[in-house]
Write an enzyme that holds these catalytic residues in place. Structure first.
Site, PDB file in Angstrom:
ATOM      1  N   CYS A 165       0.833  -1.121   0.066  1.00 20.87           N
ATOM      2  CA  CYS A 165      -0.046   0.139   0.053  1.00 20.87           C
ATOM      3  C   CYS A 165       0.858   1.153   0.059  1.00 20.87           C
ATOM      4  O   CYS A 165       1.753   1.242   0.767  1.00 20.87           O
ATOM      5  CB  CYS A 165      -0.894   0.082   1.198  1.00 20.87           C
ATOM      6  SG  CYS A 165      -1.690   1.618   1.351  1.00 20.87           S
TER       7      CYS A 165
ATOM      8  N   CYS B   5       0.321   3.156   3.517  1.00 21.30           N
ATOM      9  CA  CYS B   5       0.841   2.655   5.032  1.00 21.30           C
ATOM     10  C   CYS B   5       1.864   1.469   4.904  1.00 21.30           C
ATOM     11  O   CYS B   5       2.299   0.799   5.785  1.00 21.30           O
ATOM     12  CB  CYS B   5      -0.196   2.141   5.729  1.00 21.30           C
ATOM     13  SG  CYS B   5      -1.131   0.657   5.249  1.00 21.30           S
TER      14      CYS B   5
ATOM     15  N   CYS C 240      -7.366  -0.673   1.180  1.00 19.73           N
ATOM     16  CA  CYS C 240      -6.247  -1.299   2.188  1.00 19.73           C
ATOM     17  C   CYS C 240      -6.825  -1.751   3.604  1.00 19.73           C
ATOM     18  O   CYS C 240      -7.726  -0.964   4.026  1.00 19.73           O
ATOM     19  CB  CYS C 240      -5.210  -0.391   2.429  1.00 19.73           C
ATOM     20  SG  CYS C 240      -3.917  -0.575   3.605  1.00 19.73           S
TER      21      CYS C 240
ATOM     22  N   CYS D  71      -5.338   1.273   6.465  1.00 16.82           N
ATOM     23  CA  CYS D  71      -5.467   2.565   6.219  1.00 16.82           C
ATOM     24  C   CYS D  71      -6.765   3.142   5.335  1.00 16.82           C
ATOM     25  O   CYS D  71      -7.032   4.256   5.133  1.00 16.82           O
ATOM     26  CB  CYS D  71      -4.255   3.448   5.644  1.00 16.82           C
ATOM     27  SG  CYS D  71      -3.939   2.983   3.792  1.00 16.82           S
TER      28      CYS D  71
ATOM     29  N   CYS E 155      -8.360  -5.379  -9.941  1.00 18.11           N
ATOM     30  CA  CYS E 155      -7.962  -4.170 -11.030  1.00 18.11           C
ATOM     31  C   CYS E 155      -7.289  -3.001 -10.225  1.00 18.11           C
ATOM     32  O   CYS E 155      -8.065  -2.434  -9.513  1.00 18.11           O
ATOM     33  CB  CYS E 155      -8.999  -3.751 -11.834  1.00 18.11           C
ATOM     34  SG  CYS E 155      -8.685  -2.543 -13.225  1.00 18.11           S
TER      35      CYS E 155
HETATM   36 ZN   LIG Z   1      -2.794   1.071   3.580  1.00 12.56          ZN
END
Ligand SMILES: [Zn+2]
Length: 160
Positions: free
Chosen positions: A65, A68, A114, A117, A137
């Site tokens: 991510c 984070c 995510c 976060c 995607c």
């Molecule tokens: Zn994240």
């Protein structure tokens, strides 16, 4: 508290454990992200197809991510979908990718976010290849790629 898998000091993923959510103000996010990253992960934006920096990436490693550092996808699940966005047939850890129904733009889609976060990543569709039949995607700007050899350096502070 979500149960998530983090990167351990030997560069592999940990077993799922309780990890606090990362919650920042928009101002704090703006300091951490580029304007384009902010538009995608914090405002559910979509990058233009065939433009993302990770679309053609074929190196072996993990996609984290951008907000984070949570591990989200692995290179061995990446495939060429022809859509113009980086595509994967499964997450590296299903715990780490949250799904929710998105009814915007007159369509019923499943948004992926995510797990730590809540950053917007993209959508998941049911027209992917085997073995899962799923197509995750992604927006390149929602991800940060780390090569296998560099994963130990990414060991998550929450694991140590
Ligand atoms: Zn994240």
């Amino acid at each position: 508290m979500p149960r998530l898998r983090l990167i351990s000091r030997d560069g592999t993923l940990t077993e799922p454990s309780e990890v606090p959510k990362l919650e920042l103000s928009d101002n704090e996010w703006r300091k951490r992200l580029t304007p384009e990253q902010f538009r995608i992960v914090r405002s559910s934006g979509t990058e233009r197809p065939f433009c993302g920096g990770l679309l053609e990436n074929k190196e072996s490693g993990l996609y984290l991510c951008v907000g984070c550092g949570l591990p989200l996808f692995k290179s061995d699940a990446k495939f060429e979908s022809g859509t113009g966005w980086p595509s994967f047939f499964q997450p590296v850890a299903k715990e780490n990718v949250a799904e929710k129904v998105d009814s915007s733009h007159g369509m019923r889609r499943v948004e992926i976010n995510c797990g730590r976060c809540d950053g917007h990543l993209g959508h998941v569709f049911e027209d992917g290849p085997r073995p899962t039949g799923l197509r995750y995607c992604l927006n390149s700007d929602a991800l940060r790629f780390v090569k296998d050899a560099d994963l130990k350096k990414e060991a998550d502070a929450a694991t140590s």
